[in-house]
Write an enzyme that holds these catalytic residues in place. Sequence first.
Site, short mmCIF file in Angstrom:
data_model
loop_
_atom_site.label_atom_id
_atom_site.label_comp_id
_atom_site.label_asym_id
_atom_site.label_seq_id
_atom_site.Cartn_x
_atom_site.Cartn_y
_atom_site.Cartn_z
N HIS A 154 6.31 2.83 6.89
CA HIS A 154 6.09 3.51 5.62
C HIS A 154 6.54 2.63 4.45
CE1 HIS A 154 10.32 4.34 4.48
NE2 HIS A 154 10.53 4.30 5.78
N CYS A 155 6.11 3.03 3.26
CA CYS A 155 6.67 2.47 2.02
C CYS A 155 7.08 3.68 1.18
CB CYS A 155 5.67 1.54 1.32
SG CYS A 155 4.01 2.21 1.10
N THR A 156 6.84 3.67 -0.13
CA THR A 156 7.24 4.83 -0.93
C THR A 156 6.19 5.93 -0.86
OG1 THR A 156 8.70 3.63 -2.44
CG2 THR A 156 7.68 5.63 -3.30
N THR A 165 1.80 0.18 3.15
CA THR A 165 1.51 0.87 4.40
C THR A 165 0.02 0.84 4.72
OG1 THR A 165 3.43 2.31 4.16
CG2 THR A 165 1.63 3.15 5.52
#
Length: 250
Positions: free
Chosen positions: A146-148, A154
């Site tokens: 994941h990222c933000t 992602t």
Amino acid sequence: MSQDPTRSLPMAGATNFRDLGGYVGQHGRAVKWRRIFRSDHLAGLTATDQALLAELGVTRAIDFRGKAEGAAHAYAIPGVAYHPLVIEPTVVQRALELQATGRTLTAQDAVGLMQQTYRGFVHENAPRFAELFRLLLASDAPTVFHCTAGKDRTGFAAALILLALGVPRDTVMQDYLLTNNLYRRPAGMGSHAPEEVLAVLWRVQEEFLDAALHMVDQDYGGVQTYLVEVLGVDAAAQRQLAGLYLQAAA
């Protein structure tokens, strides 16, 4: 198809958590369900969400967020090993630099900034994506990356994984664009920019992922060469990846 597991999973604390399973890869073999998940960040997961992760068997979380992002919304989930693969966000910084020149940002400016970011993934951030593959090859333990927002860093990572497994580009793009159906922008985020700009920055468009994939094609002659020469995923590693993450041939 009706018997397939659900792609999007019901998390109270993440809106873009989904499974990469079911897509048909090389030799007609589908990606295994419940092995590889992609998501927005996990810091808001509730106890119920964490119980669902445990039920899914997730034991690894790969976090592409930048250092400040990770520090602002840190998390630790019992039984889940944490692997930070830091990719610093650049879009907001570049947008602020443009605004500092007295320019009013437009939606088209935002599209250009996003394309620039995706091209950056191909070269500057290749070591992080190479490490992603090393982790996936080390074990097929269920993993979430994941990222933000779970859409750009992602999104490119998901595209690389699916392409390495032989999933066609049009299917990869369909998976990428699912973010627009799922992700919900947090309230109050980015109020410094016009809404038409935010609508670009907080969503995905084909032009974004295409910018990265076109650069891969242009600079390396295609994803296959990029996987081998830049990410270290050679033919043997690709066979291993297929063995781990594709269903057995019918």
